[in-house]
Scaffold this active site. Structure first.
Site, PDB file in Angstrom:
ATOM      1  N   ASP A  25     -12.710 -17.635 -11.727  1.00  0.00           N
ATOM      2  CA  ASP A  25     -12.298 -19.168 -13.034  1.00  0.00           C
ATOM      3  C   ASP A  25     -13.702 -20.070 -12.474  1.00  0.00           C
ATOM      4  O   ASP A  25     -13.252 -20.825 -11.370  1.00  0.00           O
ATOM      5  CB  ASP A  25     -10.628 -18.813 -13.431  1.00  0.00           C
ATOM      6  CG  ASP A  25     -10.412 -19.861 -14.633  1.00  0.00           C
ATOM      7  OD1 ASP A  25     -10.855 -19.619 -15.186  1.00  0.00           O
ATOM      8  OD2 ASP A  25      -9.687 -20.322 -15.062  1.00  0.00           O
ATOM      9  N   HIS A  42     -21.746 -19.214 -16.453  1.00  0.00           N
ATOM     10  CA  HIS A  42     -21.953 -17.542 -15.735  1.00  0.00           C
ATOM     11  C   HIS A  42     -22.550 -17.156 -15.649  1.00  0.00           C
ATOM     12  O   HIS A  42     -22.045 -15.983 -14.846  1.00  0.00           O
ATOM     13  CB  HIS A  42     -21.385 -17.105 -17.639  1.00  0.00           C
ATOM     14  CG  HIS A  42     -20.252 -17.379 -18.136  1.00  0.00           C
ATOM     15  ND1 HIS A  42     -18.633 -17.241 -17.892  1.00  0.00           N
ATOM     16  CD2 HIS A  42     -20.012 -17.788 -19.393  1.00  0.00           C
ATOM     17  CE1 HIS A  42     -17.790 -18.044 -18.685  1.00  0.00           C
ATOM     18  NE2 HIS A  42     -18.355 -18.146 -20.215  1.00  0.00           N
ATOM     19  N   LEU A 136     -17.902  -0.153   0.991  1.00  0.00           N
ATOM     20  CA  LEU A 136     -16.616  -1.252   0.081  1.00  0.00           C
ATOM     21  C   LEU A 136     -16.717  -0.868  -1.102  1.00  0.00           C
ATOM     22  O   LEU A 136     -17.649  -0.121  -1.661  1.00  0.00           O
ATOM     23  CB  LEU A 136     -17.508  -2.606   0.282  1.00  0.00           C
ATOM     24  CG  LEU A 136     -17.310  -4.196  -0.055  1.00  0.00           C
ATOM     25  CD1 LEU A 136     -15.389  -4.860  -0.416  1.00  0.00           C
ATOM     26  CD2 LEU A 136     -17.707  -5.404  -0.244  1.00  0.00           C
ATOM     27  N   ARG A 197      -1.872 -19.346 -11.633  1.00  0.00           N
ATOM     28  CA  ARG A 197      -1.567 -18.631 -13.247  1.00  0.00           C
ATOM     29  C   ARG A 197      -2.224 -17.231 -12.661  1.00  0.00           C
ATOM     30  O   ARG A 197      -3.543 -17.433 -12.554  1.00  0.00           O
ATOM     31  CB  ARG A 197      -1.638 -19.054 -14.603  1.00  0.00           C
ATOM     32  CG  ARG A 197      -2.826 -19.540 -14.705  1.00  0.00           C
ATOM     33  CD  ARG A 197      -2.259 -20.415 -17.071  1.00  0.00           C
ATOM     34  NE  ARG A 197      -3.845 -20.263 -17.263  1.00  0.00           N
ATOM     35  CZ  ARG A 197      -4.178 -21.788 -17.451  1.00  0.00           C
ATOM     36  NH1 ARG A 197      -2.990 -22.776 -17.176  1.00  0.00           N
ATOM     37  NH2 ARG A 197      -5.275 -21.808 -18.137  1.00  0.00           N
TER      38      ARG A 197
HETATM   39  C1  IPE Z   1      -9.472 -15.658 -16.000  1.00  0.00           C
HETATM   40  O1  IPE Z   1      -9.853 -16.657 -16.682  1.00  0.00           O
HETATM   41  C2  IPE Z   1      -9.437 -14.260 -17.084  1.00  0.00           C
HETATM   42  C3  IPE Z   1     -10.901 -14.141 -15.896  1.00  0.00           C
HETATM   43  C4  IPE Z   1     -11.696 -15.093 -14.666  1.00  0.00           C
HETATM   44  C5  IPE Z   1     -12.042 -13.734 -16.628  1.00  0.00           C
HETATM   45  P1  IPE Z   1      -9.625 -17.770 -18.273  1.00  0.00           P
HETATM   46  O2  IPE Z   1     -10.190 -18.713 -18.117  1.00  0.00           O
HETATM   47  O3  IPE Z   1      -9.043 -16.284 -19.309  1.00  0.00           O
HETATM   48  O4  IPE Z   1      -7.632 -18.190 -17.655  1.00  0.00           O
HETATM   49  P2  IPE Z   1      -7.097 -18.740 -18.521  1.00  0.00           P
HETATM   50  O5  IPE Z   1      -7.210 -18.842 -20.426  1.00  0.00           O
HETATM   51  O6  IPE Z   1      -6.867 -20.043 -18.451  1.00  0.00           O
HETATM   52  O7  IPE Z   1      -5.356 -18.729 -18.101  1.00  0.00           O
HETATM   53  C1  IPE Z   2     -14.283 -17.501 -16.382  1.00  0.00           C
HETATM   54  O1  IPE Z   2     -14.450 -18.625 -15.992  1.00  0.00           O
HETATM   55  C2  IPE Z   2     -15.176 -16.314 -16.468  1.00  0.00           C
HETATM   56  C3  IPE Z   2     -14.499 -15.509 -17.933  1.00  0.00           C
HETATM   57  C4  IPE Z   2     -13.094 -16.029 -17.869  1.00  0.00           C
HETATM   58  C5  IPE Z   2     -15.307 -14.976 -18.124  1.00  0.00           C
HETATM   59  P1  IPE Z   2     -14.853 -19.769 -17.315  1.00  0.00           P
HETATM   60  O2  IPE Z   2     -15.511 -19.616 -18.140  1.00  0.00           O
HETATM   61  O3  IPE Z   2     -13.103 -19.236 -17.690  1.00  0.00           O
HETATM   62  O4  IPE Z   2     -14.709 -20.964 -17.406  1.00  0.00           O
HETATM   63  P2  IPE Z   2     -13.080 -22.239 -17.337  1.00  0.00           P
HETATM   64  O5  IPE Z   2     -12.476 -21.827 -17.278  1.00  0.00           O
HETATM   65  O6  IPE Z   2     -13.510 -22.537 -19.345  1.00  0.00           O
HETATM   66  O7  IPE Z   2     -14.027 -23.543 -16.869  1.00  0.00           O
HETATM   67 MG    MG Z   3     -11.121 -20.067 -17.307  1.00  0.00          MG
END
Ligand code: IPE
Ligand code: IPE
Ligand code: MG
Length: 257
Positions: A25, A42, A136, A197
């Site tokens: 995340d 990303h 792995l 979370r």
């Molecule tokens: C969790 O991240 C999902 C992935 C890393 C793929 P999110 O960014 O979607 O989670 P929330 O919405 O903050 O809980």
């Molecule tokens: C996690 O990073 C990647 C995916 C959920 C696909 P985020 O895109 O949720 O990045 P933040 O949490 O918004 O910074």
């Molecule tokens: Mg996120």
């Protein structure tokens, strides 16, 4: 004891976790902090995956499971979702040779029926090309949700029954039908990006995982940050419901083989 649950014998646990699961995340915030569009985060996130795979292989981790796209991520703006799908496909195409070279077996789990047929074909090809690898086990969770996984496992367990028979479904039957039934439960969960979370990740399988939350945003995650999580893991005493005395020794010596 239910299948897929670490046994009492392994309660003290090895110093290096067999199975590490990561909620990657913070990509969007990492990019925005540099005045770049979220999708740039990303792209850089894929580089962090490559570095993490290499580091996990070197440290003897047997299973690495990465949360790449949740069932809830479809709620994001359409252009971000479509960029993520394109990135997933390009990364698979580009990295599969490297996976073969490193001895990594790759699987993609989740509700793949929602994906474009071309992406599904690339996924299948990459899985087949790496199927004989043993060093792995990499699992990418895509269009994955913990609740979806439990529901589909329960349905599959129930449909294996003789028609109409009303019998309780056991934990073991559910565990056997989960998307990660080929792997032991994760020993260590790492979530980057500062949130504390689970966001509908491996709800069933994380029952006894050690939870490590890092403030580092995913594109900045590297071997040093992985080592911090592993060092913390090595200090944990895994009790699986028992007392510290039953496990033997003080917390400080826990997880030491
Ligand atoms: C969790 O991240 C999902 C992935 C890393 C793929 P999110 O960014 O979607 O989670 P929330 O919405 O903050 O809980
Ligand atoms: C996690 O990073 C990647 C995916 C959920 C696909 P985020 O895109 O949720 O990045 P933040 O949490 O918004 O910074
Ligand atoms: Mg996120």
């Amino acid at each position: 004891m239910p299948r897929n649950t670490s046994s009492v014998d392994s309660a003290q646990g090895p110093r290096v976790p067999r199975h590490v699961a990561i909620i990657m995340d913070g990509n969007g915030r990492w990019a925005q902090a540099q005045g770049r569009p979220r999708v740039f985060g990303h792209t850089r996130g894929v580089d962090a995956v490559r570095a993490t795979l290499q580091a996990c292989g070197e440290r003897g981790i047997e299973y690495l499971t990465l949360f790449a796209f949740s069932s809830e991520n479809w709620r994001r703006p359409a252009d971000e979702v479509s960029t993520l799908m394109k990135l997933f496909m390009t990364a698979l195409r580009r990295e599969v040779d490297k996976l073969v070279e490193l001895g990594i077996r790759m699987r993609v789990v989740g509700d793949l029926s929602a994906f474009d047929p071309e992406l599904r074909r690339v996924i299948l090809e990459s899985e087949q090309r790496t199927a004989a690898n043993r060093r792995l086990n990499l699992t990418i969770c895509a269009n994955y949700g913990g609740r979806w996984d439990i529901a589909q496992a329960a349905s599959r367990a129930a449909s294996a029954r003789r028609h109409g028979e009303a019998v309780a479904v056991s934990e073991d039957e559910i565990a056997r039908n989960l998307a990660l039934s080929f792997a032991p439960d994760p020993d260590l969960l790492i979530r980057t990006g500062g949130e504390r979370r689970i966001s509908n990740f491996l709800l069933w399988q994380l029952a006894y995982a050690e939870l490590h939350f890092s403030d580092v945003l995913w594109p900045a995650f590297d071997a040093a940050e992985l080592d911090r999580a592993l060092a913390w893991y090595a200090t944990r005493q895994r009790r699986f419901g028992m007392t510290g005395e039953q496990i033997g020794g003080a917390t400080a010596v826990a997880n030491v083989v």
